[in-house]
Write a protein that holds these residues in place. Structure first.
Motif, PDB file in Angstrom:
ATOM      1  N   LYS A  38       0.829  -1.208   0.000  1.00 55.37           N
ATOM      2  CA  LYS A  38       0.000   0.000   0.000  1.00 55.37           C
ATOM      3  C   LYS A  38       0.865   1.261   0.000  1.00 55.37           C
ATOM      4  O   LYS A  38       0.541   2.247  -0.663  1.00 55.37           O
ATOM      5  CB  LYS A  38      -0.929   0.005   1.216  1.00 55.37           C
ATOM      6  CG  LYS A  38      -2.069  -1.002   1.118  1.00 55.37           C
ATOM      7  CD  LYS A  38      -3.016  -0.860   2.298  1.00 55.37           C
ATOM      8  CE  LYS A  38      -4.209  -1.812   2.150  1.00 55.37           C
ATOM      9  NZ  LYS A  38      -5.153  -1.674   3.297  1.00 55.37           N
ATOM     10  N   THR A  41       2.251   1.661  -3.492  1.00 53.59           N
ATOM     11  CA  THR A  41       1.177   2.086  -4.409  1.00 53.59           C
ATOM     12  C   THR A  41       0.864   3.564  -4.225  1.00 53.59           C
ATOM     13  O   THR A  41       0.668   4.289  -5.203  1.00 53.59           O
ATOM     14  CB  THR A  41      -0.092   1.241  -4.183  1.00 53.59           C
ATOM     15  OG1 THR A  41       0.215  -0.139  -4.403  1.00 53.59           O
ATOM     16  CG2 THR A  41      -1.202   1.667  -5.134  1.00 53.59           C
ATOM     17  N   SER A  42       0.824   4.006  -2.976  1.00 53.72           N
ATOM     18  CA  SER A  42       0.566   5.430  -2.710  1.00 53.72           C
ATOM     19  C   SER A  42       1.655   6.298  -3.328  1.00 53.72           C
ATOM     20  O   SER A  42       1.371   7.309  -3.982  1.00 53.72           O
ATOM     21  CB  SER A  42       0.505   5.681  -1.202  1.00 53.72           C
ATOM     22  OG  SER A  42      -0.599   5.040  -0.623  1.00 53.72           O
ATOM     23  N   LEU A  45       1.256   6.293  -7.187  1.00 55.69           N
ATOM     24  CA  LEU A  45       0.144   7.155  -7.620  1.00 55.69           C
ATOM     25  C   LEU A  45       0.517   8.628  -7.506  1.00 55.69           C
ATOM     26  O   LEU A  45       0.172   9.438  -8.372  1.00 55.69           O
ATOM     27  CB  LEU A  45      -1.101   6.864  -6.775  1.00 55.69           C
ATOM     28  CG  LEU A  45      -1.833   5.559  -7.073  1.00 55.69           C
ATOM     29  CD1 LEU A  45      -2.878   5.277  -5.991  1.00 55.69           C
ATOM     30  CD2 LEU A  45      -2.509   5.619  -8.445  1.00 55.69           C
ATOM     31  N   CYS A  46       1.231   8.958  -6.443  1.00 60.94           N
ATOM     32  CA  CYS A  46       1.703  10.334  -6.252  1.00 60.94           C
ATOM     33  C   CYS A  46       2.651  10.725  -7.385  1.00 60.94           C
ATOM     34  O   CYS A  46       2.542  11.814  -7.960  1.00 60.94           O
ATOM     35  CB  CYS A  46       2.407  10.451  -4.905  1.00 60.94           C
ATOM     36  SG  CYS A  46       3.072  12.090  -4.549  1.00 60.94           S
ATOM     37  N   VAL A  48       2.850   9.389 -10.415  1.00 56.04           N
ATOM     38  CA  VAL A  48       2.093   9.473 -11.662  1.00 56.04           C
ATOM     39  C   VAL A  48       1.310  10.783 -11.733  1.00 56.04           C
ATOM     40  O   VAL A  48       1.279  11.457 -12.766  1.00 56.04           O
ATOM     41  CB  VAL A  48       1.133   8.267 -11.787  1.00 56.04           C
ATOM     42  CG1 VAL A  48       0.159   8.471 -12.945  1.00 56.04           C
ATOM     43  CG2 VAL A  48       1.921   6.980 -11.986  1.00 56.04           C
ATOM     44  N   GLY A  49       0.706  11.159 -10.598  1.00 53.95           N
ATOM     45  CA  GLY A  49      -0.054  12.413 -10.574  1.00 53.95           C
ATOM     46  C   GLY A  49       0.819  13.625 -10.821  1.00 53.95           C
ATOM     47  O   GLY A  49       0.499  14.481 -11.648  1.00 53.95           O
ATOM     48  N   ILE A 276      -6.142  11.147  -9.698  1.00 52.32           N
ATOM     49  CA  ILE A 276      -5.088  10.146  -9.485  1.00 52.32           C
ATOM     50  C   ILE A 276      -4.183  10.575  -8.328  1.00 52.32           C
ATOM     51  O   ILE A 276      -3.851   9.778  -7.441  1.00 52.32           O
ATOM     52  CB  ILE A 276      -4.249   9.957 -10.770  1.00 52.32           C
ATOM     53  CG1 ILE A 276      -5.117   9.368 -11.880  1.00 52.32           C
ATOM     54  CG2 ILE A 276      -3.039   9.060 -10.499  1.00 52.32           C
ATOM     55  CD1 ILE A 276      -4.417   9.288 -13.221  1.00 52.32           C
ATOM     56  N   PHE A 277      -3.799  11.838  -8.352  1.00 50.63           N
ATOM     57  CA  PHE A 277      -2.912  12.345  -7.300  1.00 50.63           C
ATOM     58  C   PHE A 277      -3.592  12.256  -5.933  1.00 50.63           C
ATOM     59  O   PHE A 277      -2.979  11.835  -4.951  1.00 50.63           O
ATOM     60  CB  PHE A 277      -2.518  13.785  -7.609  1.00 50.63           C
ATOM     61  CG  PHE A 277      -1.570  14.382  -6.607  1.00 50.63           C
ATOM     62  CD1 PHE A 277      -0.206  14.100  -6.659  1.00 50.63           C
ATOM     63  CD2 PHE A 277      -2.018  15.216  -5.598  1.00 50.63           C
ATOM     64  CE1 PHE A 277       0.679  14.627  -5.732  1.00 50.63           C
ATOM     65  CE2 PHE A 277      -1.144  15.755  -4.674  1.00 50.63           C
ATOM     66  CZ  PHE A 277       0.206  15.465  -4.737  1.00 50.63           C
ATOM     67  N   SER A 279      -5.853  10.243  -4.913  1.00 48.09           N
ATOM     68  CA  SER A 279      -6.005   8.860  -4.453  1.00 48.09           C
ATOM     69  C   SER A 279      -4.747   8.354  -3.759  1.00 48.09           C
ATOM     70  O   SER A 279      -4.797   7.392  -2.987  1.00 48.09           O
ATOM     71  CB  SER A 279      -6.372   7.951  -5.630  1.00 48.09           C
ATOM     72  OG  SER A 279      -5.299   7.870  -6.561  1.00 48.09           O
ATOM     73  N   ALA A 280      -3.607   8.998  -4.030  1.00 46.02           N
ATOM     74  CA  ALA A 280      -2.352   8.587  -3.401  1.00 46.02           C
ATOM     75  C   ALA A 280      -2.387   8.786  -1.893  1.00 46.02           C
ATOM     76  O   ALA A 280      -1.645   8.136  -1.157  1.00 46.02           O
ATOM     77  CB  ALA A 280      -1.183   9.361  -4.015  1.00 46.02           C
TER      78      ALA A 280
END
Length: 471
Positions: A38, A41-42, A45-46, A48-49, A276-277, A279-280
C-alpha cells in the motif's frame, strides 16, 4: 559544508519533485504502519499524478506562451524590466552559496518545528519551493554582505509562511479536495492576509451573491458553462487579441484554434490527473485515522504538496487565464510600473490559488483581489529588479546580456514578502525586531483561537455578517 548543500541541490535537481515527494510519502506511510504494498502504491500514484501535472502544464505552456508573447509585442509598449519567469529564478537561487546554506538549514528547521509541534504543517515534502526564500536572502546578502542578516531574513520569512500555511491548511485541503494536504509555496501563501481581508470586504459588498464559478455556470448554461467550453472561449480570445493585426492570415487562425482547443483540453484533463494524485493520499488518511483512534489523541497535521496540484482546478484555471490579458493591460498603464510581465503570466493560475480557495471558488472575488494585489506586485517588481538583476549577473551573466534588467513576476510580485526584505535591507534593529515580535504575536494568537479562525474561514463565504461571530 557548502559542498554538502551543493550535493543536496544536485539530488533535488536530478530527481525532482516527481521522485522525491513520492519517496517522502512512502517513508511517512511506513512510519504510520502501512504495509509495503500500500505504501508503494501510494508513492507510485503520487509520482504518476505529479508527472501528469507537469506534462499537462508544460505542454500547455509551450503552446500558449507564444500567444502571450504576441499580445505583448502587438501592444508596442516599452517597459525596461523583463519577466524571465520563475524557472530562471529557481536556477539563480540554487546557484548562490547563501541560498544553498539556507536550503540545508531549512530541512532541519522545518522538520524540527513539525516534530516539536510548533506547526502542524510538514513542509519538507515540498523542499523545492524553498528557492523562493533563497532568492530574497541572496539579494540581501549581495547588498549588505551580512550572512547572518540574510539567513535571519529567510528564517523569518519561513516562519511566517508556515503560519499562513497552517491558517489556510483546512480551507485549501477542503477546496482542492486533497485530504490532509496543504500548500506552502512562499510566493503564493504570502497573499493570505490580503485574501482573507478582501474576501470579507467583497462579501459585504455583495460578491457572495455573485455565483460566478464553474459549477454555477455549468448549471445555468449547460454545455456552454462547462469548464471545457469556457477554456475553449478564453483560449480563443487570448489568441485573437495576440494576433488581431494578422486575422487575415490562415496561420493566425491555426494559432487561434490550437490555443482554444489546448485550453479546453487542460480544463478537461487536469481534474482527472488530480483524481489520481488525490487517491495517493487515501491510504495515508486511513492510517492517520487508525493511529489517532488507537492512541486516543488526535493530532491534526497536513503534508505540504507542490502548488502544481491546484493549477488546473476549473475555477483556479479560469481565474488565472482571465487575469493574463488583464494584468498585461494594467502593466502598460500603471503609473510607476517598469515591469513587462511575460513568462510568469502563464503562472497566474498558480498565483491565485489562495484567493480561489479562501473565496471558495468565487471567480469574481478572485479576479478583483488578484488585480489589486498583482498590480501592487508590479510596482514591487519595478523596485527590486535592480537588486535581482545584480544577483542574476553574478550567477549567469548571459541572463542579463544587453543591459536588460530582469525579474520574475510570479516570484517577486508579492508585497508582503518584499516588505520584509526591504525592512531587513534598512538594517534597522527596531524594524527587524518589530517584524519578529509581530510573528510571535500572530503565532500565539492563532494557536489560542485556532478553532474559531479555521471555522470562520470555512463559513465566511456563506454570510458576510458572520464576521461578527468571531469577534
Amino acid at each position: 559544508m557548502v559542498d554538502i548543500f551543493n550535493t543536496l541541490s544536485e539530488i533535488l535537481s536530478t530527481f525532482g519533485a516527481s521522485v522525491l515527494v513520492p519517496v517522502m510519502l512512502f517513508i511517512i506511510a511506513k512510519l504510520m504502519g502501512v504495509n509495503n504494498k500500500k505504501a508503494f502504491t501510494s508513492g507510485l500514484l503520487c509520482a504518476v499524478g505529479l508527472t501528469g501535472f507537469n506534462l499537462v502544464i508544460n505542454s500547455y505552456g509551450a503552446i500558449i506562451s507564444p500567444v502571450v508573447t504576441s499580445m505583448s509585442e502587438n501592444a508596442g509598449v516599452n517597459l525596461p524590466i523583463l519577466d524571465t519567469g520563475w524557472q530562471s529564478t529557481s536556477v539563480i537561487a540554487y546557484s548562490t552559496n547563501i541560498g544553498l546554506i539556507f536550503f540545508g538549514l531549512a530541512i532541519f528547521i522545518q522538520v524540527g518545528l513539525f516534530f516539536l509541534k510548533w506547526t502542524n504543517v510538514f513542509m519538507p515534502s515540498d523542499l523545492w519551493n524553498n528557492y523562493s526564500f533563497m532568492v530574497w536572502g541572496s539579494m540581501l546578502y549581495l547588498l549588505t554582505n551580512n550572512i547572518w542578516l540574510a539567513l535571519l531574513l529567510m528564517i523569518v520569512q519561513n516562519l511566517y509562511i508556515l503560519l499562513f500555511s497552517e491558517v489556510a491548511a483546512k480551507r485549501w485541503s477542503t477546496y482542492y479536495q486533497y485530504p490532509k494536504c496543504c500548500m506552502t509555496a512562499p510566493h503564493h501563501l504570502e497573499t493570505l492576509p490580503f485574501a482573507v481581508l478582501m474576501n470579507i470586504i467583497l462579501g459585504k459588498l455583495g460578491f457572495n451573491k455573485i455565483k460566478l464559478n464553474a459549477q454555477e455556470l455549468q448549471k445555468k448554461f449547460g454545455i456552454f458553462g462547462e469548464p471545457m467550453f469556457i477554456g475553449l472561449l478564453i483560449g480563443a480570445l487570448i489568441a485573437i487579441i495576440g494576433g488581431y493585426n494578422k486575422l487575415g492570415e490562415l496561420a493566425t487562425w491555426g494559432t487561434i484554434t490550437t490555443s482554444a482547443i489546448s485550453t479546453a483540453s487542460v480544463m478537461a484533463v487536469f481534474p482527472k490527473v488530480a483524481g489520481i494524485f488525490a487517491s495517493a493520499f487515501t491510504t495515508l488518511t486511513d492510517a492517520y485515522k487508525s493511529k489517532a483512534k488507537q492512541s486516543g489523541k488526535e493530532r491534526e497535521w497536513y503534508m505540504s504538496v507542490n502548488d502544481a496540484v491546484g493549477y488546473g482546478e476549473p475555477n483556479t484555471l479560469v481565474t488565472g487565464i482571465i487575469l493574463i490579458p488583464i494584468m498585461l493591460g494594467i502593466a502598460f498603464i500603471l503609473p510607476g510600473n517598469q515591469t513587462l510581465p511575460m513568462i510568469d503570466l502563464l503562472a497566474l493560475p498558480y498565483m491565485v490559488e489562495v484567493f480561489v480557495a479562501i473565496s471558495n471558488g468565487n471567480i469574481a472575488k478572485s479576479i478583483v483581489s488578484g488585480v489589486i494585489w498583482f498590480s501592487l506586485g508590479l510596482l514591487i517588481c519595478s523596485e527590486v529588479a535592480p537588486y535581482f538583476t545584480q544577483v542574476a549577473t553574478q550567477v549567469n551573466p548571459e541572463l542579463t546580456a544587453g543591459g536588460l534588467m530582469i525579474i520574475s513576476f510570479g516570484i517577486m510580485a508579492h508585497p508582503l514578502i518584499a516588505l520584509s526584505f526591504l525592512a531587513f535591507l534598512t538594517q534597522n534593529p527596531l524594524l527587524i525586531i518589530g517584524i519578529i515580535v509581530l510573528y510571535f504575536v500572530l503565532h500565539f494568537t492563532f494557536k489560542k483561537y485556532k478553532v474559531q479562525i479555521v471555522d470562520f474561514l470555512e463559513r465566511c463565504n456563506e454570510d458576510p455578517n458572520q464576521i461578527k461571530s468571531m469577534v
